[in-house]
Design a protein around this motif. Structure first.
Motif, PDB file in Angstrom:
ATOM      1  N   VAL A  11      -8.730  -8.851  -3.265  1.00  9.67           N
ATOM      2  CA  VAL A  11      -7.593  -8.464  -2.428  1.00  9.67           C
ATOM      3  C   VAL A  11      -7.548  -6.940  -2.289  1.00  9.67           C
ATOM      4  CG1 VAL A  11      -5.075  -8.425  -2.244  1.00  9.67           C
ATOM      5  CG2 VAL A  11      -6.235 -10.520  -2.942  1.00  9.67           C
ATOM      6  N   ALA A  12      -7.759  -6.224  -3.388  1.00  9.07           N
ATOM      7  CA  ALA A  12      -7.763  -4.760  -3.342  1.00  9.07           C
ATOM      8  C   ALA A  12      -8.873  -4.254  -2.422  1.00  9.07           C
ATOM      9  CB  ALA A  12      -7.929  -4.190  -4.747  1.00  9.07           C
ATOM     10  N   GLU A  13     -10.023  -4.915  -2.456  1.00  8.42           N
ATOM     11  CA  GLU A  13     -11.142  -4.543  -1.583  1.00  8.42           C
ATOM     12  C   GLU A  13     -10.780  -4.750  -0.113  1.00  8.42           C
ATOM     13  OE1 GLU A  13     -15.494  -6.439  -0.724  1.00  8.42           O
ATOM     14  OE2 GLU A  13     -14.867  -6.333  -2.814  1.00  8.42           O
ATOM     15  N   ILE A  14     -10.119  -5.859   0.184  1.00  4.90           N
ATOM     16  CA  ILE A  14      -9.708  -6.164   1.560  1.00  4.90           C
ATOM     17  C   ILE A  14      -8.661  -5.151   2.034  1.00  4.90           C
ATOM     18  CG2 ILE A  14      -8.563  -7.858   3.044  1.00  4.90           C
ATOM     19  CD1 ILE A  14      -9.840 -10.040   1.228  1.00  4.90           C
ATOM     20  N   VAL A  15      -7.670  -4.858   1.186  1.00  7.20           N
ATOM     21  CA  VAL A  15      -6.625  -3.887   1.541  1.00  7.20           C
ATOM     22  C   VAL A  15      -7.252  -2.522   1.824  1.00  7.20           C
ATOM     23  CG1 VAL A  15      -4.636  -2.598   0.662  1.00  7.20           C
ATOM     24  CG2 VAL A  15      -4.750  -5.068   0.337  1.00  7.20           C
ATOM     25  N   GLU A  16      -8.158  -2.091   0.977  1.00  9.73           N
ATOM     26  CA  GLU A  16      -8.811  -0.794   1.164  1.00  9.73           C
ATOM     27  C   GLU A  16      -9.588  -0.759   2.473  1.00  9.73           C
ATOM     28  OE1 GLU A  16      -9.649   3.052   0.714  1.00  9.73           O
ATOM     29  OE2 GLU A  16      -8.256   1.881  -0.499  1.00  9.73           O
ATOM     30  N   ALA A  17     -10.259  -1.849   2.815  1.00 12.55           N
ATOM     31  CA  ALA A  17     -11.007  -1.904   4.080  1.00 12.55           C
ATOM     32  C   ALA A  17     -10.062  -1.778   5.269  1.00 12.55           C
ATOM     33  CB  ALA A  17     -11.796  -3.208   4.160  1.00 12.55           C
ATOM     34  N   TYR A  18      -8.912  -2.446   5.204  1.00 14.33           N
ATOM     35  CA  TYR A  18      -7.932  -2.331   6.285  1.00 14.33           C
ATOM     36  C   TYR A  18      -7.384  -0.915   6.373  1.00 14.33           C
ATOM     37  CZ  TYR A  18      -7.597  -7.098   7.960  1.00 14.33           C
ATOM     38  OH  TYR A  18      -7.873  -8.292   8.552  1.00 14.33           O
ATOM     39  N   ARG A  19      -7.118  -0.281   5.240  1.00 10.30           N
ATOM     40  CA  ARG A  19      -6.588   1.086   5.242  1.00 10.30           C
ATOM     41  C   ARG A  19      -7.603   2.073   5.807  1.00 10.30           C
ATOM     42  NH1 ARG A  19      -3.544   0.909  -0.570  1.00 10.30           N
ATOM     43  NH2 ARG A  19      -1.649  -0.108   0.182  1.00 10.30           N
ATOM     44  N   GLU A  20      -8.885   1.862   5.503  1.00 13.47           N
ATOM     45  CA  GLU A  20      -9.932   2.735   6.048  1.00 13.47           C
ATOM     46  C   GLU A  20     -10.096   2.528   7.550  1.00 13.47           C
ATOM     47  OE1 GLU A  20     -13.584   2.193   3.917  1.00 13.47           O
ATOM     48  OE2 GLU A  20     -12.717   2.899   2.025  1.00 13.47           O
ATOM     49  N   ASP A  21     -10.006   1.276   7.982  1.00 10.94           N
ATOM     50  CA  ASP A  21     -10.204   0.949   9.393  1.00 10.94           C
ATOM     51  C   ASP A  21      -9.029   1.387  10.258  1.00 10.94           C
ATOM     52  OD1 ASP A  21     -11.794  -0.308  11.482  1.00 10.94           O
ATOM     53  OD2 ASP A  21     -10.217  -1.844  11.521  1.00 10.94           O
ATOM     54  N   ALA A  22      -7.812   1.278   9.729  1.00  7.52           N
ATOM     55  CA  ALA A  22      -6.612   1.605  10.498  1.00  7.52           C
ATOM     56  C   ALA A  22      -5.624   2.363   9.614  1.00  7.52           C
ATOM     57  CB  ALA A  22      -5.983   0.334  11.047  1.00  7.52           C
ATOM     58  N   PRO A  23      -5.889   3.647   9.363  1.00  3.02           N
ATOM     59  CA  PRO A  23      -5.040   4.408   8.445  1.00  3.02           C
ATOM     60  C   PRO A  23      -3.591   4.551   8.916  1.00  3.02           C
ATOM     61  CG  PRO A  23      -6.682   5.834   9.463  1.00  3.02           C
ATOM     62  CD  PRO A  23      -6.988   4.432   9.876  1.00  3.02           C
ATOM     63  N   ALA A  24      -3.346   4.436  10.219  1.00  4.83           N
ATOM     64  CA  ALA A  24      -1.981   4.563  10.739  1.00  4.83           C
ATOM     65  C   ALA A  24      -1.189   3.261  10.643  1.00  4.83           C
ATOM     66  CB  ALA A  24      -2.022   5.037  12.187  1.00  4.83           C
ATOM     67  N   MET A  25      -1.841   2.191  10.198  1.00  6.59           N
ATOM     68  CA  MET A  25      -1.175   0.889  10.112  1.00  6.59           C
ATOM     69  C   MET A  25      -0.048   0.949   9.074  1.00  6.59           C
ATOM     70  SD  MET A  25      -2.903  -2.835   9.240  1.00  6.59           S
ATOM     71  CE  MET A  25      -3.894  -2.953  10.707  1.00  6.59           C
ATOM     72  N   ALA A  26       1.112   0.439   9.446  1.00 11.56           N
ATOM     73  CA  ALA A  26       2.255   0.406   8.532  1.00 11.56           C
ATOM     74  C   ALA A  26       1.936  -0.508   7.349  1.00 11.56           C
ATOM     75  CB  ALA A  26       3.498  -0.102   9.253  1.00 11.56           C
ATOM     76  N   PRO A  27       2.501  -0.231   6.178  1.00 14.09           N
ATOM     77  CA  PRO A  27       2.251  -1.087   5.017  1.00 14.09           C
ATOM     78  C   PRO A  27       2.558  -2.573   5.277  1.00 14.09           C
ATOM     79  CG  PRO A  27       3.305   0.920   4.307  1.00 14.09           C
ATOM     80  CD  PRO A  27       3.320   0.929   5.814  1.00 14.09           C
ATOM     81  N   SER A  28       3.617  -2.842   6.040  1.00 13.24           N
ATOM     82  CA  SER A  28       3.941  -4.246   6.330  1.00 13.24           C
ATOM     83  C   SER A  28       2.880  -4.889   7.216  1.00 13.24           C
ATOM     84  CB  SER A  28       5.321  -4.364   6.989  1.00 13.24           C
ATOM     85  OG  SER A  28       5.356  -3.631   8.197  1.00 13.24           O
ATOM     86  N   ASP A  29       2.328  -4.123   8.164  1.00 12.45           N
ATOM     87  CA  ASP A  29       1.255  -4.648   9.013  1.00 12.45           C
ATOM     88  C   ASP A  29      -0.007  -4.909   8.194  1.00 12.45           C
ATOM     89  OD1 ASP A  29       2.858  -4.560  11.262  1.00 12.45           O
ATOM     90  OD2 ASP A  29       2.170  -2.556  11.840  1.00 12.45           O
ATOM     91  N   THR A  30      -0.276  -4.020   7.237  1.00 11.19           N
ATOM     92  CA  THR A  30      -1.420  -4.228   6.343  1.00 11.19           C
ATOM     93  C   THR A  30      -1.226  -5.506   5.536  1.00 11.19           C
ATOM     94  OG1 THR A  30      -1.777  -1.851   6.182  1.00 11.19           O
ATOM     95  CG2 THR A  30      -2.805  -3.210   4.496  1.00 11.19           C
ATOM     96  N   LEU A  31      -0.010  -5.712   5.033  1.00 11.31           N
ATOM     97  CA  LEU A  31       0.287  -6.931   4.273  1.00 11.31           C
ATOM     98  C   LEU A  31       0.036  -8.175   5.112  1.00 11.31           C
ATOM     99  CD1 LEU A  31       1.462  -8.488   1.837  1.00 11.31           C
ATOM    100  CD2 LEU A  31       3.718  -8.152   2.893  1.00 11.31           C
ATOM    101  N   PHE A  32       0.536  -8.196   6.341  1.00  8.21           N
ATOM    102  CA  PHE A  32       0.338  -9.365   7.201  1.00  8.21           C
ATOM    103  C   PHE A  32      -1.142  -9.579   7.521  1.00  8.21           C
ATOM    104  CE2 PHE A  32       4.827  -8.399   8.604  1.00  8.21           C
ATOM    105  CZ  PHE A  32       5.388  -9.434   7.880  1.00  8.21           C
ATOM    106  N   ALA A  33      -1.862  -8.494   7.755  1.00  7.12           N
ATOM    107  CA  ALA A  33      -3.290  -8.610   8.056  1.00  7.12           C
ATOM    108  C   ALA A  33      -4.062  -9.160   6.868  1.00  7.12           C
ATOM    109  CB  ALA A  33      -3.846  -7.243   8.477  1.00  7.12           C
ATOM    110  N   VAL A  34      -3.753  -8.657   5.674  1.00  3.12           N
ATOM    111  CA  VAL A  34      -4.443  -9.129   4.469  1.00  3.12           C
ATOM    112  C   VAL A  34      -4.111 -10.591   4.201  1.00  3.12           C
ATOM    113  CG1 VAL A  34      -4.597  -8.860   1.964  1.00  3.12           C
ATOM    114  CG2 VAL A  34      -4.685  -6.857   3.445  1.00  3.12           C
ATOM    115  N   CYS A  35      -2.847 -10.955   4.351  1.00  3.56           N
ATOM    116  CA  CYS A  35      -2.458 -12.360   4.138  1.00  3.56           C
ATOM    117  C   CYS A  35      -3.196 -13.282   5.107  1.00  3.56           C
ATOM    118  CB  CYS A  35      -0.949 -12.530   4.286  1.00  3.56           C
ATOM    119  SG  CYS A  35      -0.015 -11.842   2.906  1.00  3.56           S
ATOM    120  N   SER A  36      -3.309 -12.863   6.358  1.00  4.39           N
ATOM    121  CA  SER A  36      -4.052 -13.664   7.339  1.00  4.39           C
ATOM    122  C   SER A  36      -5.522 -13.775   6.967  1.00  4.39           C
ATOM    123  CB  SER A  36      -3.926 -13.044   8.735  1.00  4.39           C
ATOM    124  OG  SER A  36      -2.600 -13.094   9.168  1.00  4.39           O
TER     125      SER A  36
END
Length: 66
Positions: A11-36
């Protein structure tokens, strides 16, 4: 996310990949993306890999529509 069979390290690896890909993404959007990702894409990729590895079965294809 253990209920989905994904450990905390993955999960940490997935979250980090999302943060690197879209650094402007809000934390809640990151949560929804990771859950999906964990709920849908990871298990479906596993099923496709198992199907493709089964001798005599047709190949399985996955398409990422982003």
């Amino acid at each position: 996310m253990r209920g989905f069979g994904v450990d905390d390290a993955k999960v940490a690896e997935i979250v980090e990949a999302y943060r690197e890909d879209a650094p402007a993404m809000a934390p809640s959007d990151t949560l929804f993306a990771v859950c999906s990702e964990v709920q849908f894409r990871v298990p479906l990729a596993h099923v496709a890999e198992m199907k493709s590895a089964t001798p005599g079965r047709a190949r399985a294809w996955m398409v990422n529509l982003t």
